[in-house]
Design an enzyme around this catalytic site. Structure first.
Site, PDB file in Angstrom:
ATOM      1  N   ASP A  88       0.836  -1.198   0.000  1.00 36.90           N
ATOM      2  CA  ASP A  88       0.000   0.000   0.000  1.00 36.90           C
ATOM      3  C   ASP A  88       0.875   1.253   0.000  1.00 36.90           C
ATOM      4  O   ASP A  88       1.766   1.405   0.833  1.00 36.90           O
ATOM      5  CB  ASP A  88      -0.889  -0.004   1.253  1.00 36.90           C
ATOM      6  N   TYR A 107       2.451  10.190  -0.289  1.00 41.99           N
ATOM      7  CA  TYR A 107       3.587   9.663   0.492  1.00 41.99           C
ATOM      8  C   TYR A 107       4.924  10.013  -0.183  1.00 41.99           C
ATOM      9  O   TYR A 107       5.977   9.878   0.438  1.00 41.99           O
ATOM     10  CB  TYR A 107       3.507   8.147   0.650  1.00 41.99           C
ATOM     11  N   LYS A 132      -3.203   5.943  -3.981  1.00 41.62           N
ATOM     12  CA  LYS A 132      -4.322   6.820  -3.658  1.00 41.62           C
ATOM     13  C   LYS A 132      -4.170   8.177  -4.348  1.00 41.62           C
ATOM     14  O   LYS A 132      -3.055   8.674  -4.505  1.00 41.62           O
ATOM     15  CB  LYS A 132      -4.409   7.028  -2.137  1.00 41.62           C
ATOM     16  N   HIS A 134      -8.321   9.653  -1.359  1.00 36.04           N
ATOM     17  CA  HIS A 134      -7.583   9.571  -0.095  1.00 36.04           C
ATOM     18  C   HIS A 134      -8.338  10.169   1.104  1.00 36.04           C
ATOM     19  O   HIS A 134      -8.248   9.654   2.215  1.00 36.04           O
ATOM     20  CB  HIS A 134      -6.218  10.250  -0.256  1.00 36.04           C
TER      21      HIS A 134
END
Length: 280
Positions: A46, A51, A80, A113
Site C-alpha cells: 500500500d 507519500y 491513492k 484519499h
C-alpha cells in the site's frame, strides 16, 4: 503459511494483510522494505501519491518480484489520489503519473484519499474513478477516511460502489458504527496505522494477551484486525518486524480476548479527523 484473503462485492479479492508505507522516505530503505516484504511472503503493498515514495515502492516491487519469481498478477498494489488532483479533469492524469512512478501498468486498488469538504467535488472525482474502472485501467476503486455521511452522499451519485474504505482503526478507535454500516453496504473495512505508531503496543491488556498466546503485542493487534474482518496494513522498514507482522496466521484470538481488546475503545485518533481535514 496459509494467508487469508477478503472478497470484494465484485468478486475480486484482497490479501487480509499488507505492508503499509506511510512516512517511509523515497529512498533505498523503502525499496529494501518492499522487496523484503515480498520475499517474506507479503502479497499486498500500500502506498499513495502524497507519500512521495511511489518510485522506490515501485523499485521494491520490481526487485521483489524478480527475486521471488512471482508475476505482477501475484501481487495486490494500492495507491491513492491526493486532494490536489480531485476533479474530473485531473484524475486520469494523476493516476497515470502514479503508474509511471510505480513502474506499473495498473494498480489493483485506487482510492480517493480523503473526503474533504466539498461533496460535489467528490462526486465529480468519483465519476472519473468509475471511468478508469470501466475502461479497465484499474482493477478496483474505493475510498479512504470516509464517514457514514460521506459514503451516503457518494452512494446517491455513484454508479459503482467503493469496494473498500480505508480508515484509522485500532482497539482505541474501533469505529464500530462505521464498520457496521460498511458491512451492511458490503464495503470492506481496512485499517491504516493499526499499531498507532507503536503507542498501543504498550497497553497492558494487549501485553497480557500477547503473553497468554506467546505472541508479540504487534501480532495481537494485527490479528485483532483480521479476526474482526478488517484488512490491515502495518508499516515497518525493519526486516525482522516485517516478518513478525506477517506471522499471524497460526493462531486466532478467542471471543473473550477480542472482547477485552474491543473494550479498550476510547474513540481516540492519532491521525486527522475526516470531518475537518482539508489536506493543508
Amino acid at each position: 503459511m496459509t494467508q487469508k484473503s477478503v472478497e470484494f462485492y465484485n468478486g475480486n479479492t484482497i490479501p487480509a494483510l499488507g505492508l503499509g508505507t506511510f512516512r517511509v522516505e523515497n529512498n533505498d530503505e523503502c525499496t529494501e522494505a518492499v522487496k523484503h516484504a515480498i520475499i517474506s511472503g507479503y502479497r499486498h503493498i500500500d502506498t499513495a501519491q502524497t507519500y512521495h515514495n511511489e518510485e522506490k515502492v515501485g523499485q521494491g516491487i520490481k526487485e521483489g518480484l524478480e527475486v521471488s519469481g512471482l508475476n505482477r498478477k501475484d501481487l495486490f498494489v494500492t495507491t491513492k489520489l491526493w486532494m490536489s488532483d480531485y476533479g474530473s479533469e485531473n484524475v486520469q492524469d494523476a493516476y497515470e503519473a502514479s503508474l509511471k512512478r510505480l513502474g506499473l501498468e495498473y494498480v489493483d486498488l485506487y482510492l480517493i484519499h480523503w473526503p474533504g469538504q466539498d461533496e460535489h467535488l467528490i462526486a465529480e472525482t468519483w465519476k472519473a474513478m468509475e471511468q478508469l474502472y470501466n475502461d479497465g485501467k484499474v482493477k478496483n476503486i474505493g475510498v479512504s477516511n470516509f464517514h457514514v455521511h460521506h459514503l451516503e452522499s457518494l452512494l446517491q451519485v455513484a454508479s459503482i460502489k467503493p469496494v473498500i474504505n480505508q480508515i484509522e482503526c485500532h482497539p482505541y478507535l474501533t469505529q464500530k458504527e462505521l464498520r457496521t454500516y460498511l458491512e451492511a453496504q458490503k464495503i470492506v473495512a481496512q485499517s491504516w496505522s493499526p499499531l498507532m505508531n507503536g503507542q498501543i503496543l504498550e497497553d497492558e491488556t494487549v501485553k497480557t494477551i500477547a503473553d497468554e498466546l506467546g505472541k508479540t503485542p504487534a501480532q495481537i493487534i494485527i490479528r485483532w484486525n483480521i479476526d474482526e474482518s478488517i484488512v490491515v496494513i502495518p508499516k515497518s522498514v525493519t526486516p525482522s518486524r516485517i516478518e513478525e507482522n506477517l506471522n499471524v496466521f497460526d493462531f486466532e484470538l478467542t471471543s473473550e480476548q477480542l472482547s477485552r481488546l474491543n473494550a479498550l475503545n476510547k474513540d481516540g485518533r492519532i491521525g486527522p479527523d475526516p470531518e475537518t481535514f482539508t489536506g493543508n
